[in-house]
Design an enzyme around this catalytic site. Structure first.
Site, PDB file in Angstrom:
ATOM      1  N   LYS A  19      -3.149  55.381 -24.887  1.00 38.13           N
ATOM      2  CA  LYS A  19      -3.858  54.784 -26.082  1.00 38.13           C
ATOM      3  C   LYS A  19      -4.029  55.563 -27.360  1.00 38.13           C
ATOM      4  O   LYS A  19      -3.774  54.980 -28.315  1.00 38.13           O
ATOM      5  CB  LYS A  19      -5.307  54.674 -25.515  1.00 38.13           C
ATOM      6  CG  LYS A  19      -6.378  53.932 -26.338  1.00 38.13           C
ATOM      7  CD  LYS A  19      -7.764  53.897 -25.908  1.00 38.13           C
ATOM      8  CE  LYS A  19      -8.399  55.052 -25.944  1.00 38.13           C
ATOM      9  NZ  LYS A  19      -9.356  55.477 -27.405  1.00 38.13           N
ATOM     10  N   ASN A  20      -4.302  56.868 -27.206  1.00 37.98           N
ATOM     11  CA  ASN A  20      -4.474  57.678 -28.334  1.00 37.98           C
ATOM     12  C   ASN A  20      -3.211  58.066 -29.094  1.00 37.98           C
ATOM     13  O   ASN A  20      -3.195  58.589 -30.276  1.00 37.98           O
ATOM     14  CB  ASN A  20      -5.377  58.925 -27.956  1.00 37.98           C
ATOM     15  CG  ASN A  20      -6.796  58.352 -27.663  1.00 37.98           C
ATOM     16  OD1 ASN A  20      -7.119  57.273 -27.990  1.00 37.98           O
ATOM     17  ND2 ASN A  20      -7.560  59.458 -27.340  1.00 37.98           N
ATOM     18  N   ARG A  90     -13.243  52.991 -34.009  1.00 40.79           N
ATOM     19  CA  ARG A  90     -13.010  53.833 -34.830  1.00 40.79           C
ATOM     20  C   ARG A  90     -11.658  54.129 -35.361  1.00 40.79           C
ATOM     21  O   ARG A  90     -11.462  54.654 -36.404  1.00 40.79           O
ATOM     22  CB  ARG A  90     -13.763  55.124 -34.135  1.00 40.79           C
ATOM     23  CG  ARG A  90     -15.279  54.987 -34.541  1.00 40.79           C
ATOM     24  CD  ARG A  90     -15.612  56.624 -34.136  1.00 40.79           C
ATOM     25  NE  ARG A  90     -14.767  57.443 -34.781  1.00 40.79           N
ATOM     26  CZ  ARG A  90     -15.229  57.985 -35.767  1.00 40.79           C
ATOM     27  NH1 ARG A  90     -16.047  57.579 -36.481  1.00 40.79           N
ATOM     28  NH2 ARG A  90     -14.239  58.961 -36.293  1.00 40.79           N
ATOM     29  N   CYS A 114     -20.910  56.575 -33.123  1.00 36.03           N
ATOM     30  CA  CYS A 114     -20.575  56.106 -31.551  1.00 36.03           C
ATOM     31  C   CYS A 114     -21.653  56.555 -30.791  1.00 36.03           C
ATOM     32  O   CYS A 114     -22.586  57.402 -31.116  1.00 36.03           O
ATOM     33  CB  CYS A 114     -19.180  56.186 -31.275  1.00 36.03           C
ATOM     34  SG  CYS A 114     -18.743  57.933 -30.952  1.00 36.03           S
ATOM     35  N   ARG A 119     -19.389  61.790 -35.448  1.00 35.21           N
ATOM     36  CA  ARG A 119     -17.946  61.323 -35.971  1.00 35.21           C
ATOM     37  C   ARG A 119     -17.562  61.226 -37.314  1.00 35.21           C
ATOM     38  O   ARG A 119     -17.269  60.084 -37.801  1.00 35.21           O
ATOM     39  CB  ARG A 119     -17.344  60.212 -35.093  1.00 35.21           C
ATOM     40  CG  ARG A 119     -17.775  60.295 -33.523  1.00 35.21           C
ATOM     41  CD  ARG A 119     -17.167  59.330 -32.629  1.00 35.21           C
ATOM     42  NE  ARG A 119     -15.665  59.864 -32.402  1.00 35.21           N
ATOM     43  CZ  ARG A 119     -14.695  59.052 -31.828  1.00 35.21           C
ATOM     44  NH1 ARG A 119     -15.196  58.068 -31.277  1.00 35.21           N
ATOM     45  NH2 ARG A 119     -13.557  59.415 -31.841  1.00 35.21           N
ATOM     46  N   ASP A 311     -11.814  64.219 -23.316  1.00 35.96           N
ATOM     47  CA  ASP A 311     -11.926  62.793 -22.685  1.00 35.96           C
ATOM     48  C   ASP A 311     -11.831  62.829 -21.131  1.00 35.96           C
ATOM     49  O   ASP A 311     -11.811  61.697 -20.535  1.00 35.96           O
ATOM     50  CB  ASP A 311     -10.577  62.186 -23.200  1.00 35.96           C
ATOM     51  CG  ASP A 311     -10.950  61.715 -24.649  1.00 35.96           C
ATOM     52  OD1 ASP A 311     -11.794  61.787 -25.256  1.00 35.96           O
ATOM     53  OD2 ASP A 311      -9.767  61.502 -25.511  1.00 35.96           O
ATOM     54  N   ILE A 333     -16.469  69.857 -28.336  1.00 36.70           N
ATOM     55  CA  ILE A 333     -15.980  68.920 -29.343  1.00 36.70           C
ATOM     56  C   ILE A 333     -16.977  67.953 -29.739  1.00 36.70           C
ATOM     57  O   ILE A 333     -16.991  67.438 -30.960  1.00 36.70           O
ATOM     58  CB  ILE A 333     -14.517  68.043 -28.855  1.00 36.70           C
ATOM     59  CG1 ILE A 333     -13.392  69.079 -28.305  1.00 36.70           C
ATOM     60  CG2 ILE A 333     -14.051  67.243 -29.802  1.00 36.70           C
ATOM     61  CD1 ILE A 333     -12.737  69.953 -29.384  1.00 36.70           C
ATOM     62  N   ARG A 403     -11.007  49.072 -22.835  1.00 31.72           N
ATOM     63  CA  ARG A 403     -10.662  49.661 -23.988  1.00 31.72           C
ATOM     64  C   ARG A 403      -9.459  50.684 -23.748  1.00 31.72           C
ATOM     65  O   ARG A 403      -8.572  51.072 -24.661  1.00 31.72           O
ATOM     66  CB  ARG A 403     -11.667  50.204 -24.969  1.00 31.72           C
ATOM     67  CG  ARG A 403     -12.672  49.348 -25.491  1.00 31.72           C
ATOM     68  CD  ARG A 403     -13.530  50.155 -26.343  1.00 31.72           C
ATOM     69  NE  ARG A 403     -12.715  51.079 -27.058  1.00 31.72           N
ATOM     70  CZ  ARG A 403     -13.337  52.184 -27.366  1.00 31.72           C
ATOM     71  NH1 ARG A 403     -14.622  52.577 -26.807  1.00 31.72           N
ATOM     72  NH2 ARG A 403     -12.467  53.141 -27.990  1.00 31.72           N
TER      73      ARG A 403
HETATM   74  N1  EPU Z   1     -14.673  65.872 -37.231  1.00 25.09           N
HETATM   75  C1  EPU Z   1     -15.276  66.367 -38.419  1.00 25.09           C
HETATM   76  N2  EPU Z   1     -14.744  65.984 -39.615  1.00 25.09           N
HETATM   77  C2  EPU Z   1     -13.886  64.905 -39.654  1.00 25.09           C
HETATM   78  C3  EPU Z   1     -13.126  64.674 -38.347  1.00 25.09           C
HETATM   79  C4  EPU Z   1     -13.754  65.205 -37.057  1.00 25.09           C
HETATM   80  O1  EPU Z   1     -16.385  67.092 -38.442  1.00 25.09           O
HETATM   81  O2  EPU Z   1     -13.436  64.608 -40.632  1.00 25.09           O
HETATM   82  C5  EPU Z   1     -15.324  66.653 -35.902  1.00 25.09           C
HETATM   83  C6  EPU Z   1     -15.598  65.364 -34.911  1.00 25.09           C
HETATM   84  O3  EPU Z   1     -16.840  64.980 -35.154  1.00 25.09           O
HETATM   85  C7  EPU Z   1     -15.457  66.154 -33.533  1.00 25.09           C
HETATM   86  C8  EPU Z   1     -14.056  67.168 -33.665  1.00 25.09           C
HETATM   87  O4  EPU Z   1     -14.170  67.191 -35.215  1.00 25.09           O
HETATM   88  O5  EPU Z   1     -16.504  67.157 -33.479  1.00 25.09           O
HETATM   89  C9  EPU Z   1     -12.972  66.352 -33.322  1.00 25.09           C
HETATM   90  O6  EPU Z   1     -12.853  65.153 -33.569  1.00 25.09           O
HETATM   91  P1  EPU Z   1     -11.394  64.355 -33.945  1.00 25.09           P
HETATM   92  O7  EPU Z   1     -11.386  64.127 -35.353  1.00 25.09           O
HETATM   93  O8  EPU Z   1     -10.510  65.279 -33.261  1.00 25.09           O
HETATM   94  O9  EPU Z   1     -11.481  63.041 -32.937  1.00 25.09           O
HETATM   95  P2  EPU Z   1     -10.780  61.491 -33.345  1.00 25.09           P
HETATM   96  O10 EPU Z   1      -9.606  62.184 -33.705  1.00 25.09           O
HETATM   97  O11 EPU Z   1     -11.650  60.822 -34.095  1.00 25.09           O
HETATM   98  C10 EPU Z   1      -9.421  61.793 -31.113  1.00 25.09           C
HETATM   99  C11 EPU Z   1      -9.335  60.357 -29.784  1.00 25.09           C
HETATM  100  C12 EPU Z   1     -10.739  60.734 -29.044  1.00 25.09           C
HETATM  101  C13 EPU Z   1     -10.878  62.125 -28.377  1.00 25.09           C
HETATM  102  C14 EPU Z   1     -10.708  63.020 -29.671  1.00 25.09           C
HETATM  103  C15 EPU Z   1     -10.934  64.368 -29.247  1.00 25.09           C
HETATM  104  C16 EPU Z   1      -8.171  58.548 -30.783  1.00 25.09           C
HETATM  105  C17 EPU Z   1      -8.089  57.124 -31.069  1.00 25.09           C
HETATM  106  N3  EPU Z   1      -9.506  59.077 -30.234  1.00 25.09           N
HETATM  107  O12 EPU Z   1     -10.762  61.154 -31.879  1.00 25.09           O
HETATM  108  O13 EPU Z   1     -10.467  59.846 -27.983  1.00 25.09           O
HETATM  109  O14 EPU Z   1     -12.006  62.322 -27.795  1.00 25.09           O
HETATM  110  O15 EPU Z   1      -9.626  62.749 -30.752  1.00 25.09           O
HETATM  111  O16 EPU Z   1      -9.341  64.863 -28.698  1.00 25.09           O
HETATM  112  O17 EPU Z   1      -7.262  59.212 -30.764  1.00 25.09           O
HETATM  113  C18 EPU Z   1     -11.347  58.446 -26.113  1.00 25.09           C
HETATM  114  O18 EPU Z   1     -10.177  58.119 -25.914  1.00 25.09           O
HETATM  115  O19 EPU Z   1     -12.233  58.360 -25.116  1.00 25.09           O
HETATM  116  C19 EPU Z   1     -11.605  59.044 -27.215  1.00 25.09           C
HETATM  117  C20 EPU Z   1     -12.918  59.185 -27.838  1.00 25.09           C
END
Ligand code: EPU
Length: 426
Positions: A19-20, A90, A114, A119, A311, A333, A403
């Site tokens: 998915k991701n 998201r 969320c 986030r 995750d 995280i 999802r």
């Molecule tokens: N963060 C910031 N600022 C930003 C972006 C992120 O402070 O601009 C912080 C976040 O709040 C968090 C950390 O950085 O504390 C890491 O977040 P990240 O941006 O890596 O998460 P994401 O890219 O939004 C993806 C996955 C998530 C998974 C995370 C971490 C997708 C669609 N989602 O989210 O997947 O938990 O990386 O590995 O790729 C799930 O599949 O259940 C899921 C939530």
């Protein structure tokens, strides 16, 4: 989902596409003036959301019965991703970078928080600004446009307070493929999903190196085209089923996966005394009598790749409710990702939370009860707990699970679990 606990699982489960990985890859297809074919995409609710977003943006997208996706972004695209779509998922935020680079301007609704925290997307914005984008946040929308002459390559640091950001790296990486000159991203996410995205973009004509390391370099090109690529197997799904096998003391072979993407999980499973075998593309949990060989309590702390994935944190906690002692689970995280705790406690787990850590004291038995899922991975953890609880567990709000897990009910049933999906009447 109604889960009748107490049956050891036995059999084979084939891992679906990640998915991701596929969500940013679908967004990446918007950069190409050609057809992008993604082989082995999972059939999931989130993929359907992204399909309808791409269609709304003007890129016809079809998913075949075998999961393969065909995206045609060769025509004119729109530059607006409205709130109604973005609020549902998201990951829609990852159309920001590609649309900005391809269209020169974009308006994407700002995603909300969320259930497990704020986030933010400040790092995405910081990275795109470093490429010269002019970005303003108004009326809940992110409005971005390229400077006169287009995006310019730049050297930047892209970390957040929590380490690197996966989708932030994806967004900046995608935008930089069409920028003028060289971009260097330091502090880039190293997740396999980023490697998969960069490989796809390279197949479309981009020039990216260093992906998989914290320093990625991108030499901008004028145009990207179509490509045909495979979606990598879902490491979180594979890990979830391996943990389910181990939790029930059953022999479950998870095939078509990448054990090298799950080394830390396998290491933690060894520490926890859970027997398994590994091949080039499979993991097999070995039969274990939980009374004779109980799970050993094992601390984990989530981290960016190759650390323990957030995750899989909820699933690990479900496992530790069965351990022979106390384990500490730290969430680095998403410090608020704990919605599964009160629900696991309804099943009899002994868990105390303090700030970004939870202390789990193993209990002799869990007992089935109605529980409520409130996020995707929490749902998986509750199903897992239900598999070993005495009696019947009802996990409500299973739409979260859909999802991210393709046909979990059928696949669990096929390996001997007592599970049944029923309509919820609320
Ligand atoms: N963060 C910031 N600022 C930003 C972006 C992120 O402070 O601009 C912080 C976040 O709040 C968090 C950390 O950085 O504390 C890491 O977040 P990240 O941006 O890596 O998460 P994401 O890219 O939004 C993806 C996955 C998530 C998974 C995370 C971490 C997708 C669609 N989602 O989210 O997947 O938990 O990386 O590995 O790729 C799930 O599949 O259940 C899921 C939530």
């Amino acid at each position: 989902m109604i889960v009748e606990g107490g049956r050891p699982l036995e059999g084979e489960i084939h891992t679906a596409g990640a998915k991701n990985a596929v969500l940013p890859m679908m967004a990446g297809a918007l950069l190409g003036r050609g057809r992008v074919h993604l082989r082995g995409a999972p059939k999931l609710r989130d993929v359907r959301f992204m399909t309808s977003l791409l269609r709304d943006l003007g890129a016809p997208t079809e998913q075949a019965a075998n999961g393969d996706l065909e995206i045609d972004a060769s025509g004119d695209l729109s530059s607006r991703a409205p709130y109604d779509t973005v609020r549902r998922m998201r990951a829609s935020i990852c159309v920001l970078g590609p649309l900005l680079a391809r269209q020169g301007r974009v308006e994407v609704s700002q995603p909300g928080g969320c259930v497990f925290g704020l986030r933010p997307i400040d790092v995405h914005i910081r990275g795109l600004r470093a490429l010269g984008a002019d970005i303003s946040l108004e009326n809940g929308n992110i409005q971005a446009k390229v400077p006169p002459g287009g995006l310019r390559g730049a050297r930047m640091y892209l970390g957040s307070a929590f380490g690197s950001t996966v989708l932030g790296t994806a967004n900046v990486l995608m935008a930089a493929t069409l920028a003028k000159g060289m971009t260097q991203i330091q502090g880039a996410a190293c997740e396999p999903e980023i490697v998969a995205l960069a490989d796809q973009l390279n197949a479309m004509g981009a020039r990216i190196t260093g992906h998989g390391s914290p320093i990625i370099e991108i030499e901008g090109v004028d145009e990207l085209g179509g490509a045909e690529v495979d979606v990598i197997p879902d490491r979180i799904e594979a890990g979830t089923y391996a943990l389910m096998g181990a939790m029930t003391g059953g022999r479950v072979r998870v095939t078509g996966c990448r054990p090298d993407h799950l080394l830390i999980l396998l290491d933690m499973m060894s520490s926890a005394g859970l027997p398994f075998e590994v091949g080039p593309d499979w993991i097999e949990t070995q039969a274990r009598d939980p009374r004779e060989a109980p799970v050993r309590s094992t601390d984990v702390s989530t981290n960016v790749y190759p650390g323990f994935p957030t995750d899989l944190q909820a699933q690990w906690m479900a496992l530790m409710t069965q351990a022979d002692g106390i384990s500490l689970i730290s969430e680095r995280i998403y410090p608020e990702r704990w919605t599964h705790i009160p629900e696991l406690m309804r099943l009899g787990a002994d868990i105390r939370r303090q700030n970004n850590a939870a202390v789990v004291r193993g209990v002799d038995r869990l007992s089935g009860a109605p529980v409520m899922a409130s996020d995707l991975r929490a749902s998986a953890a509750l199903v897992m707990a239900g598999l070993v609880a005495d009696g019947r567990t009802e996990v409500r709000r299973m739409y979260h699970l859909e999802r991210g897990y393709e046909a979990m009910e059928q696949r669990l049933e096929a390996i001997g679990a007592g599970v049944m999906m029923v309509e919820e009447d609320e």
